[in-house]
Design a protein around this motif. Structure first.
Motif, PDB file in Angstrom:
ATOM      1  N   ASP A 148       0.827  -1.241   0.008  1.00 14.69           N
ATOM      2  CA  ASP A 148      -0.047   0.012  -0.042  1.00 14.69           C
ATOM      3  C   ASP A 148       0.942   1.306  -0.177  1.00 14.69           C
ATOM      4  OD1 ASP A 148      -0.832   0.446   3.709  1.00 14.69           O
ATOM      5  OD2 ASP A 148       1.054  -0.073   2.468  1.00 14.69           O
ATOM      6  N   ASN A 149       0.310   2.192  -0.193  1.00 20.14           N
ATOM      7  CA  ASN A 149       1.143   3.765  -0.427  1.00 20.14           C
ATOM      8  C   ASN A 149       1.920   4.038   0.821  1.00 20.14           C
ATOM      9  OD1 ASN A 149       0.638   4.069  -3.186  1.00 20.14           O
ATOM     10  ND2 ASN A 149      -1.473   5.064  -2.750  1.00 20.14           N
ATOM     11  N   ALA A 150       1.356   3.626   1.965  1.00 22.50           N
ATOM     12  CA  ALA A 150       1.805   4.073   3.448  1.00 22.50           C
ATOM     13  C   ALA A 150       3.113   3.030   3.479  1.00 22.50           C
ATOM     14  CB  ALA A 150       0.749   3.715   4.508  1.00 22.50           C
ATOM     15  N   LYS A 151       3.198   2.086   2.816  1.00 21.00           N
ATOM     16  CA  LYS A 151       4.204   0.986   2.861  1.00 21.00           C
ATOM     17  C   LYS A 151       4.119   0.268   4.238  1.00 21.00           C
ATOM     18  CE  LYS A 151       7.547   3.971   0.215  1.00 21.00           C
ATOM     19  NZ  LYS A 151       8.698   4.609   0.199  1.00 21.00           N
ATOM     20  N   THR A 152       3.174   0.127   4.703  1.00 17.44           N
ATOM     21  CA  THR A 152       2.992  -0.664   5.892  1.00 17.44           C
ATOM     22  C   THR A 152       2.324  -2.080   5.744  1.00 17.44           C
ATOM     23  OG1 THR A 152       0.608   0.479   6.310  1.00 17.44           O
ATOM     24  CG2 THR A 152       2.656   1.387   7.407  1.00 17.44           C
ATOM     25  N   THR A 153       1.695  -2.154   4.819  1.00 18.53           N
ATOM     26  CA  THR A 153       1.051  -3.451   4.246  1.00 18.53           C
ATOM     27  C   THR A 153       1.577  -3.876   3.210  1.00 18.53           C
ATOM     28  OG1 THR A 153      -0.748  -2.736   5.495  1.00 18.53           O
ATOM     29  CG2 THR A 153      -1.304  -4.823   4.211  1.00 18.53           C
ATOM     30  N   LEU A 154       1.868  -5.217   3.072  1.00 17.56           N
ATOM     31  CA  LEU A 154       2.396  -6.081   1.974  1.00 17.56           C
ATOM     32  C   LEU A 154       1.323  -7.002   1.607  1.00 17.56           C
ATOM     33  CD1 LEU A 154       5.097  -6.392   0.064  1.00 17.56           C
ATOM     34  CD2 LEU A 154       5.400  -8.391   1.794  1.00 17.56           C
ATOM     35  N   TYR A 155       1.206  -7.340   0.015  1.00 18.83           N
ATOM     36  CA  TYR A 155       0.215  -8.148  -0.407  1.00 18.83           C
ATOM     37  C   TYR A 155       0.975  -9.142  -1.166  1.00 18.83           C
ATOM     38  CZ  TYR A 155      -2.893  -4.310   0.981  1.00 18.83           C
ATOM     39  OH  TYR A 155      -3.673  -3.225   1.762  1.00 18.83           O
ATOM     40  N   LEU A 156       0.081 -10.243  -1.400  1.00 20.33           N
ATOM     41  CA  LEU A 156       0.585 -11.252  -2.389  1.00 20.33           C
ATOM     42  C   LEU A 156      -0.823 -11.885  -3.015  1.00 20.33           C
ATOM     43  CD1 LEU A 156       3.021 -12.877  -3.637  1.00 20.33           C
ATOM     44  CD2 LEU A 156       2.394 -14.543  -2.038  1.00 20.33           C
ATOM     45  N   GLN A 157      -0.954 -11.305  -4.080  1.00 19.23           N
ATOM     46  CA  GLN A 157      -2.085 -11.985  -4.820  1.00 19.23           C
ATOM     47  C   GLN A 157      -1.671 -13.306  -5.508  1.00 19.23           C
ATOM     48  OE1 GLN A 157      -5.434 -10.738  -5.416  1.00 19.23           O
ATOM     49  NE2 GLN A 157      -6.086 -12.441  -6.430  1.00 19.23           N
ATOM     50  N   MET A 158      -2.428 -14.204  -5.337  1.00 23.71           N
ATOM     51  CA  MET A 158      -2.238 -15.453  -5.961  1.00 23.71           C
ATOM     52  C   MET A 158      -3.250 -16.041  -6.670  1.00 23.71           C
ATOM     53  SD  MET A 158      -0.487 -17.277  -2.461  1.00 23.71           S
ATOM     54  CE  MET A 158      -1.920 -17.539  -1.767  1.00 23.71           C
ATOM     55  N   ASN A 159      -3.140 -16.134  -7.792  1.00 26.88           N
ATOM     56  CA  ASN A 159      -3.948 -16.627  -9.245  1.00 26.88           C
ATOM     57  C   ASN A 159      -3.785 -18.167  -9.532  1.00 26.88           C
ATOM     58  OD1 ASN A 159      -5.276 -14.260  -8.857  1.00 26.88           O
ATOM     59  ND2 ASN A 159      -4.119 -13.265 -10.419  1.00 26.88           N
ATOM     60  N   ASN A 160      -4.685 -18.597 -10.017  1.00 25.60           N
ATOM     61  CA  ASN A 160      -4.520 -20.084 -10.670  1.00 25.60           C
ATOM     62  C   ASN A 160      -3.676 -20.933  -9.782  1.00 25.60           C
ATOM     63  OD1 ASN A 160      -4.664 -22.084 -12.721  1.00 25.60           O
ATOM     64  ND2 ASN A 160      -2.846 -21.340 -13.769  1.00 25.60           N
ATOM     65  N   LEU A 161      -4.165 -20.964  -8.551  1.00 20.04           N
ATOM     66  CA  LEU A 161      -3.542 -21.651  -7.542  1.00 20.04           C
ATOM     67  C   LEU A 161      -3.532 -23.333  -7.996  1.00 20.04           C
ATOM     68  CD1 LEU A 161      -4.771 -19.882  -4.498  1.00 20.04           C
ATOM     69  CD2 LEU A 161      -2.340 -20.268  -5.177  1.00 20.04           C
ATOM     70  N   LYS A 162      -2.487 -23.890  -7.392  1.00 16.91           N
ATOM     71  CA  LYS A 162      -2.207 -25.307  -7.583  1.00 16.91           C
ATOM     72  C   LYS A 162      -1.952 -26.102  -6.480  1.00 16.91           C
ATOM     73  CE  LYS A 162       0.274 -24.225 -11.827  1.00 16.91           C
ATOM     74  NZ  LYS A 162       1.504 -24.019 -12.775  1.00 16.91           N
ATOM     75  N   PRO A 163      -2.202 -27.423  -6.347  1.00 22.41           N
ATOM     76  CA  PRO A 163      -2.039 -28.208  -5.282  1.00 22.41           C
ATOM     77  C   PRO A 163      -0.602 -27.723  -4.393  1.00 22.41           C
ATOM     78  CG  PRO A 163      -3.107 -29.533  -6.693  1.00 22.41           C
ATOM     79  CD  PRO A 163      -2.639 -28.120  -7.391  1.00 22.41           C
ATOM     80  N   GLU A 164       0.258 -27.684  -5.371  1.00 21.03           N
ATOM     81  CA  GLU A 164       1.673 -27.715  -4.770  1.00 21.03           C
ATOM     82  C   GLU A 164       2.101 -26.088  -4.222  1.00 21.03           C
ATOM     83  OE1 GLU A 164       0.653 -28.684  -8.038  1.00 21.03           O
ATOM     84  OE2 GLU A 164       2.122 -27.880  -9.485  1.00 21.03           O
ATOM     85  N   ASP A 165       1.124 -25.245  -4.450  1.00 22.92           N
ATOM     86  CA  ASP A 165       1.140 -24.075  -3.804  1.00 22.92           C
ATOM     87  C   ASP A 165       0.664 -24.193  -2.112  1.00 22.92           C
ATOM     88  OD1 ASP A 165      -0.224 -22.546  -6.570  1.00 22.92           O
ATOM     89  OD2 ASP A 165       1.796 -22.515  -5.797  1.00 22.92           O
ATOM     90  N   THR A 166       0.193 -25.259  -1.876  1.00 19.94           N
ATOM     91  CA  THR A 166      -0.200 -25.612  -0.361  1.00 19.94           C
ATOM     92  C   THR A 166       0.807 -25.203   0.442  1.00 19.94           C
ATOM     93  OG1 THR A 166      -2.072 -27.138  -1.036  1.00 19.94           O
ATOM     94  CG2 THR A 166      -1.191 -27.261   1.258  1.00 19.94           C
ATOM     95  N   ALA A 167       0.893 -24.621   1.440  1.00 19.77           N
ATOM     96  CA  ALA A 167       2.069 -24.241   2.411  1.00 19.77           C
ATOM     97  C   ALA A 167       1.522 -23.230   3.347  1.00 19.77           C
ATOM     98  CB  ALA A 167       3.217 -23.661   1.429  1.00 19.77           C
ATOM     99  N   VAL A 168       2.295 -22.999   4.198  1.00 20.40           N
ATOM    100  CA  VAL A 168       2.243 -21.773   5.201  1.00 20.40           C
ATOM    101  C   VAL A 168       2.942 -20.722   4.629  1.00 20.40           C
ATOM    102  CG1 VAL A 168       2.739 -20.964   7.478  1.00 20.40           C
ATOM    103  CG2 VAL A 168       1.972 -23.266   7.300  1.00 20.40           C
ATOM    104  N   TYR A 169       2.720 -19.793   4.390  1.00 19.69           N
ATOM    105  CA  TYR A 169       3.103 -18.569   3.769  1.00 19.69           C
ATOM    106  C   TYR A 169       3.558 -17.503   4.976  1.00 19.69           C
ATOM    107  CZ  TYR A 169       1.849 -19.962  -0.888  1.00 19.69           C
ATOM    108  OH  TYR A 169       1.736 -20.858  -1.855  1.00 19.69           O
TER     109      TYR A 169
END
Length: 125
Positions: free
Chosen positions: A72-93
Motif C-alpha cells: 500500500d502507499n503507506a508502505k505498511t502493508t504488503l500483499y501477495l495476490q495469488m491466482n490460478n492456484l495449484k495443489p503444490e502451492d499448499t503451504a504456510v506463507y
C-alpha cells in the motif's frame, strides 16, 4: 517490529487468494519485503519480494505470472495476490522484512530480519 500475515484459507484448484501482511511497531529503515512459504516436510522457500524504493519485484520461477506482490502507499502493508492456484502451492506463507537500506540477495532467508507468524494456504480439488 511485528508482522501480521492474514488471508490464507482453503481454495480450489485454479482459485485465487490475496494474502496481506501488516507491519507495526518501531519505524524501520527497510528496502526489501518478501514472501516465503513452507510446505509440509519441506524447507522454507522464496516466493516473491519487493524493493520498496524502486518498486522492483522478484519472483520464484514457478510463481511468476500467477502471483503478484505489492504494497500500500503507506508502505505498511504488503500483499501477495495469488491466482490460478495449484495443489503444490499448499503451504504456510510467511511475510518478511529486511531491515536496512540495501540488500544483497532477496531470495535467501538470512537476508530478512523480521518474520510474520504465517498463514496457511490449502489448495484442493
Amino acid at each position: 517490529v511485528q508482522l501480521q500475515a492474514s488471508g490464507g484459507g482453503l481454495v480450489q484448484i485454479g482459485g485465487s487468494l490475496r494474502l496481506s501482511c501488516a507491519a507495526s511497531g518501531r519505524t524501520l529503515t527497510t528496502e526489501l519485503m518478501g514472501w516465503f512459504r513452507q510446505a509440509p516436510g519441506k524447507e522454507r522457500e522464496f516466493v516473491a519480494a519487493l524493493s520498496l524504493s524502486g518498486g522492483q519485484t522478484y519472483y520464484a520461477n514457478s510463481e511468476e505470472g500467477r502471483f503478484t506482490i505489492s504494497r500500500d502507499n503507506a508502505k505498511t502493508t504488503l500483499y501477495l495476490q495469488m491466482n490460478n492456484l495449484k495443489p503444490e502451492d499448499t503451504a504456510v506463507y510467511y511475510c518478511a522484512v529486511d531491515e536496512g537500506p540495501i540488500y544483497s540477495d532477496y531470495a535467501i532467508l538470512d537476508e530478512y530480519h523480521f518474520w510474520g507468524q504465517g498463514t496457511l494456504v490449502t489448495v484442493s480439488s
